[in-house]
Design a protein around this motif. Sequence first.
Motif, PDB file in Angstrom:
ATOM      1  N   THR A 247     -22.369  39.144  32.359  1.00 14.38           N
ATOM      2  CA  THR A 247     -23.472  39.474  31.455  1.00 14.38           C
ATOM      3  C   THR A 247     -24.632  38.497  31.593  1.00 14.38           C
ATOM      4  O   THR A 247     -25.482  38.424  30.718  1.00 14.38           O
ATOM      5  CB  THR A 247     -22.974  39.498  29.990  1.00 14.38           C
TER       6      THR A 247
ATOM      7  N   LEU B 126     -12.550  45.449  27.747  1.00 12.48           N
ATOM      8  CA  LEU B 126     -12.255  44.056  27.455  1.00 12.48           C
ATOM      9  C   LEU B 126     -10.872  43.965  26.832  1.00 12.48           C
ATOM     10  O   LEU B 126     -10.426  44.891  26.147  1.00 12.48           O
ATOM     11  CB  LEU B 126     -13.304  43.478  26.509  1.00 12.48           C
ATOM     12  N   LYS B 127     -10.192  42.854  27.075  1.00 18.60           N
ATOM     13  CA  LYS B 127      -8.866  42.658  26.473  1.00 18.60           C
ATOM     14  C   LYS B 127      -8.981  42.633  24.957  1.00 18.60           C
ATOM     15  O   LYS B 127      -9.921  42.059  24.413  1.00 18.60           O
ATOM     16  CB  LYS B 127      -8.272  41.317  26.934  1.00 18.60           C
TER      17      LYS B 127
ATOM     18  N   LEU C  92     -17.120  47.407  29.237  1.00 15.99           N
ATOM     19  CA  LEU C  92     -18.219  46.624  29.811  1.00 15.99           C
ATOM     20  C   LEU C  92     -19.478  47.480  29.844  1.00 15.99           C
ATOM     21  O   LEU C  92     -19.415  48.671  30.147  1.00 15.99           O
ATOM     22  CB  LEU C  92     -17.896  46.214  31.249  1.00 15.99           C
TER      23      LEU C  92
ATOM     24  N   ALA D 127     -11.620  34.896  36.297  1.00 18.20           N
ATOM     25  CA  ALA D 127     -12.148  34.907  34.930  1.00 18.20           C
ATOM     26  C   ALA D 127     -12.322  36.337  34.423  1.00 18.20           C
ATOM     27  O   ALA D 127     -12.072  36.617  33.241  1.00 18.20           O
ATOM     28  CB  ALA D 127     -13.485  34.161  34.871  1.00 18.20           C
ATOM     29  N   VAL D 128     -12.701  37.228  35.313  1.00 19.09           N
ATOM     30  CA  VAL D 128     -12.845  38.636  34.931  1.00 19.09           C
ATOM     31  C   VAL D 128     -11.476  39.206  34.560  1.00 19.09           C
ATOM     32  O   VAL D 128     -11.329  39.891  33.549  1.00 19.09           O
ATOM     33  CB  VAL D 128     -13.498  39.444  36.077  1.00 19.09           C
ATOM     34  N   ARG D 129     -10.446  38.901  35.378  1.00 20.40           N
ATOM     35  CA  ARG D 129      -9.092  39.390  35.068  1.00 20.40           C
ATOM     36  C   ARG D 129      -8.616  38.846  33.725  1.00 20.40           C
ATOM     37  O   ARG D 129      -7.924  39.537  32.989  1.00 20.40           O
ATOM     38  CB  ARG D 129      -8.098  38.984  36.161  1.00 20.40           C
ATOM     39  N   ASP D 130      -8.984  37.608  33.410  1.00 21.03           N
ATOM     40  CA  ASP D 130      -8.575  37.015  32.139  1.00 21.03           C
ATOM     41  C   ASP D 130      -9.265  37.685  30.949  1.00 21.03           C
ATOM     42  O   ASP D 130      -8.696  37.754  29.863  1.00 21.03           O
ATOM     43  CB  ASP D 130      -8.880  35.519  32.115  1.00 21.03           C
ATOM     44  N   ALA D 131     -10.483  38.160  31.139  1.00 16.75           N
ATOM     45  CA  ALA D 131     -11.265  38.715  30.040  1.00 16.75           C
ATOM     46  C   ALA D 131     -11.104  40.223  29.869  1.00 16.75           C
ATOM     47  O   ALA D 131     -11.368  40.746  28.787  1.00 16.75           O
ATOM     48  CB  ALA D 131     -12.741  38.387  30.257  1.00 16.75           C
ATOM     49  N   CYS D 132     -10.671  40.903  30.912  1.00 15.33           N
ATOM     50  CA  CYS D 132     -10.645  42.366  30.875  1.00 15.33           C
ATOM     51  C   CYS D 132      -9.227  42.919  30.876  1.00 15.33           C
ATOM     52  O   CYS D 132      -8.287  42.255  31.303  1.00 15.33           O
ATOM     53  CB  CYS D 132     -11.401  42.927  32.081  1.00 15.33           C
ATOM     54  N   ASP D 133      -9.114  44.133  30.418  1.00 18.99           N
ATOM     55  CA  ASP D 133      -7.852  44.862  30.429  1.00 18.99           C
ATOM     56  C   ASP D 133      -7.452  45.135  31.878  1.00 18.99           C
ATOM     57  O   ASP D 133      -8.223  45.710  32.646  1.00 18.99           O
ATOM     58  CB  ASP D 133      -8.042  46.180  29.665  1.00 18.99           C
ATOM     59  N   ARG D 134      -6.259  44.689  32.242  1.00 16.56           N
ATOM     60  CA  ARG D 134      -5.814  44.755  33.644  1.00 16.56           C
ATOM     61  C   ARG D 134      -5.716  46.200  34.143  1.00 16.56           C
ATOM     62  O   ARG D 134      -6.056  46.492  35.273  1.00 16.56           O
ATOM     63  CB  ARG D 134      -4.465  44.033  33.756  1.00 16.56           C
TER      64      ARG D 134
END
Length: 150
Positions: A3, A25-26, A32, A53-60
Amino acid sequence: MLTAPGRAPRPPAYADPDLLPQVLLKGGGRALPAAATRRLVGLARKPDERLDAVRDACDRRSLADLGWALFLHGDAWALPALGWLGDGRTARDLAVLIPGWVARGTRARAVKAVDAIARIGTAEALEVLDELAETGPDHAVRDAAARARP
């Protein structure tokens, strides 16, 4: 990162955010925005550690759906991107394709798929690596899977 201010890179026509599965997002279920999805596709074209970082923040699962949609268009960059965006189901789906690639003489693509499965890193992906190391359709695939297994 997705962003940040400024213009997002222009994705290929088939990667228009309106045509792709939404990335959630998780925890919140919020998707997004289109500009962040364009940045994500740009990162996926040259995947690196920023995607952690994207994997940590988003729904897998939603990331995996996006990765698979990009992969279906056949661009060479999409296979390595699946390693960063994929999940256990992606690992299984890739493993199903490997024997066909070996049979058609595209062993290098099969080995890249093994690398992507290893990058996914989920318990299911590690099981797939074990299976490929033992029963892969070709020695190069078996060797790559055995080397990739932690």
